[in-house]
Write a protein that holds these residues in place. Structure first.
Motif, mmCIF file in Angstrom:
data_model
loop_
_atom_site.group_PDB
_atom_site.id
_atom_site.type_symbol
_atom_site.label_atom_id
_atom_site.label_comp_id
_atom_site.label_asym_id
_atom_site.label_seq_id
_atom_site.Cartn_x
_atom_site.Cartn_y
_atom_site.Cartn_z
ATOM 1 N N LEU A 44 0.826 -1.200 0.000
ATOM 2 C CA LEU A 44 0.000 0.000 0.000
ATOM 3 C C LEU A 44 0.864 1.255 0.000
ATOM 4 O O LEU A 44 0.598 2.215 -0.730
ATOM 5 N N LYS A 104 0.358 2.817 -3.493
ATOM 6 C CA LYS A 104 -0.712 3.800 -3.392
ATOM 7 C C LYS A 104 -0.171 5.153 -2.918
ATOM 8 O O LYS A 104 -0.272 6.161 -3.605
ATOM 9 N N HIS A 105 0.410 5.173 -1.735
ATOM 10 C CA HIS A 105 0.809 6.466 -1.180
ATOM 11 C C HIS A 105 1.912 7.130 -1.994
ATOM 12 O O HIS A 105 1.773 8.273 -2.427
ATOM 13 N N THR A 136 0.779 8.209 -5.369
ATOM 14 C CA THR A 136 -0.071 9.405 -5.333
ATOM 15 C C THR A 136 0.761 10.667 -5.216
ATOM 16 O O THR A 136 0.484 11.673 -5.877
ATOM 17 N N ASN A 191 3.954 17.269 -2.158
ATOM 18 C CA ASN A 191 4.014 16.087 -3.010
ATOM 19 C C ASN A 191 5.439 15.776 -3.437
ATOM 20 O O ASN A 191 5.854 14.615 -3.455
ATOM 21 N N TRP A 206 4.280 8.838 9.656
ATOM 22 C CA TRP A 206 2.881 8.996 9.268
ATOM 23 C C TRP A 206 2.166 7.709 9.667
ATOM 24 O O TRP A 206 2.741 6.626 9.625
ATOM 25 N N GLU A 207 0.897 7.830 10.024
ATOM 26 C CA GLU A 207 0.176 6.643 10.481
ATOM 27 C C GLU A 207 0.093 5.579 9.391
ATOM 28 O O GLU A 207 0.098 4.386 9.674
ATOM 29 N N HIS A 208 0.076 6.014 8.104
ATOM 30 C CA HIS A 208 -0.058 4.993 7.053
ATOM 31 C C HIS A 208 1.151 4.069 7.023
ATOM 32 O O HIS A 208 1.083 2.987 6.473
ATOM 33 N N LEU A 245 -1.824 -0.422 9.942
ATOM 34 C CA LEU A 245 -2.491 -1.714 9.764
ATOM 35 C C LEU A 245 -1.885 -2.778 10.670
ATOM 36 O O LEU A 245 -2.560 -3.722 11.053
#
Lengths: 269, 225
Positions: B48, B52-53, B56, B90, B188-190, B194
């Motif tokens: 992920l 994903k992160h 992005t 970004n 960061w929490e991401h 999980l």
């Protein structure tokens, strides 16, 4: 310490204060092998007085932890409320234990005082996050979403041209929020209008004296278990199925005691 | 997995001031499998985080760069300035994560092995011991409010190691122009949610088992010969 928990919904103290009695009784009651006679002796021989200190308690959300399924899972509520929110409460209580001046404040006051005009004290983060999460749980309800009605809808249409426009702007704010933070619909006191505000980390609109109406947590922990990185899906689900316009309407009504939004248009016969 | 260096595409675009090439960025491959860092970081999180992160950040960075390019070409100063926060966020995200993937290594490829040579000596002389450095970084990482990074960097002017934190996706250089990152830990929490939920200190404790000190040593020797 004996904890007289006041954190249930039935507690008349809405601020969630918890009274704890720091007394010598506890130490003797916890020794199981002492009989009643010996325990009474211990009590009688102690000359110390009990000290009552007030702490903040973890308030329950106004619904069961599985009530927001499938939009916000029970697991999320269990971790977000049970671990994160509870963690903030406990950390705050530990800090207040050592600080006689701060513990007497109500939560609202505590946030303003510890913010210290931009130079926050260590207690600020915990206090503000406790308040923010209480407000957030109450901003949602099972069967939420849909649209506001009556005067709140009128005010939104006045300040955002239409409800659809407001919804778009709110979602856009949530998606352009960098890092951890919150998105708020607030009633601005001086401008006497509704506005959408983004804040970062623990900041909230109370700090500049505006009145929050609804809030959305965009810290990753709020949605990661359910939506992973798909913040857009989370925010849309919140607007469509979770946001409590009832709570918003109640807060608007209360806000009008402080902000004069003008004469209501009552039709004259 | 094949190691692919940062791939860049040059897009030539005719502009009023003549030919201008705009480099866009694409996702670098990880030098190891998604599951190779278990049990310290789960394969789910790695997938992920990378696909994903990081992707992005790159997509939005490219978009912001295109908008900046056209604003500069048009002489639109206020748009150019307005885009700076999107570029910092970004672009910073892309820079930071590119470093992060190189900071980690599976145990069988040397992950977790303590630093030797010049970096090892510098750590001992500046922090007392590797353990002391780890304690310090873990404490700062755990105390960081919200999202950010905790860094071990070197100040190339003062020839000194530093431990710093940055907020959101700010690169280490925002804390000092002469700071070069050696190791960064994404808090960061991401990066851990999980697997570790809200127990960030546990994540920080375990990440040292897959830390790629070899890479950090190489950067240190290059910047501080």
């Amino acid at each position: 310490m004996n904890l007289l928990s006041c954190s249930s919904n039935h507690c008349p103290l809405s601020s969630g204060f918890v009274a704890t009695i720091d007394s010598p009784l506890k130490s003797s009651l916890s020794i199981p092998h002492l009989g009643w006679g010996q325990r009474r002796d211990n009590v009688r021989n102690k000359r110390r007085l009990s000290k009552i200190v007030a702490y903040h308690g973890l308030k329950n959300p106004p619904y069961k932890l599985d009530a927001l399924e499938p939009y916000m899972s029970q697991k999320t509520l269990e971790v977000h409320w049970g671990a994160h929110h509870r963690g903030y409460v406990e950390a705050l209580n530990k800090q207040l234990e050592k600080n006689d001046i701060l513990y007497g404040h109500t939560m609202d006051e505590l946030i303003r005082v510890t913010y210290n005009n931009g130079n926050p004290l260590p207690e600020f983060n915990n206090a503000a996050q406790v308040w923010n999460h209480d407000f957030f749980w109450e901003s949602m309800q099972p069967g939420g979403g849909d649209m506001p009605t009556l005067s709140l809808l009128q005010q939104i249409e006045k300040d955002f041209a239409s409800f659809t426009n407001f919804k778009e702007k709110f979602i856009e704010a949530a998606l352009t929020s960098f890092g951890s933070g919150w998105v708020w619909l607030v009633l601005k006191r001086e401008k006497k209008c509704l506005a959408i505000v983004k804040t970062s980390n623990a900041m909230n609109p109370l700090l500049w004296n505006d009145i929050p109406i609804i809030s959305l947590d965009v810290w990753e922990h709020a949605y990661y278990l359910d939506y992973k990185n798909d913040r857009a899906k989370y925010v849309n689900t919140y607007m469509d199925h979770l946001v409590s316009w009832n709570a918003a309407a109640a807060r608007m009504a209360r806000a009008q005691a402080f902000v004069n939004l003008g004469e209501p248009k009552i039709p004259v016969a | 997995m094949a190691v692919r260096a940062l791939v860049t595409r040059k897009i030539l675009r005719a502009a009023p001031l003549g030919f201008r090439g705009l480099q866009t960025f694409s996702l670098p491959d990880l030098p190891y499998d998604y599951g190779a860092l278990e049990p310290a970081i789960s394969g789910d999180i790695m997938q992920l985080h990378h696909q994903k992160h990081h992707q992005t950040y790159i997509t939005n960075y490219n978009k912001a760069l295109e908008q900046l390019d056209s604003a500069i070409a048009k002489g639109d100063a206020s748009t150019a300035v307005k885009l700076q926060s999107a570029i910092k966020f970004n672009g910073g995200g892309h820079v930071n994560h590119s470093i992060f993937w190189k900071n980690l290594a599976p145990v069988r490829e040397g992950g977790g092995e303590p630093p030797k040579g010049p970096l090892g000596w510098a750590i001992d002389s500046h922090f007392g011991s590797l353990d002391a450095l780890i304690q310090k970084m873990n404490a700062e990482g755990a105390a960081l409010q919200g999202s950010g990074w905790v860094w071990l960097g070197v100040d190339i002017d003062l020839k000194r190691l530093v431990v710093e934190t940055t907020a959101n996706q700010d690169p280490l250089v925002t804390k000092g122009p002469s700071l070069v990152p050696l190791l960064g830990i994404d808090v960061w929490e991401h990066a851990y949610y999980l697997q570790y939920k809200n127990v960030r200190p546990e994540y920080l404790k375990n990440i040292w088992k897959i830390m790629n000190w070899k890479y950090a040593g190489e950067v240190y020797e290059k910047e501080c010969p």
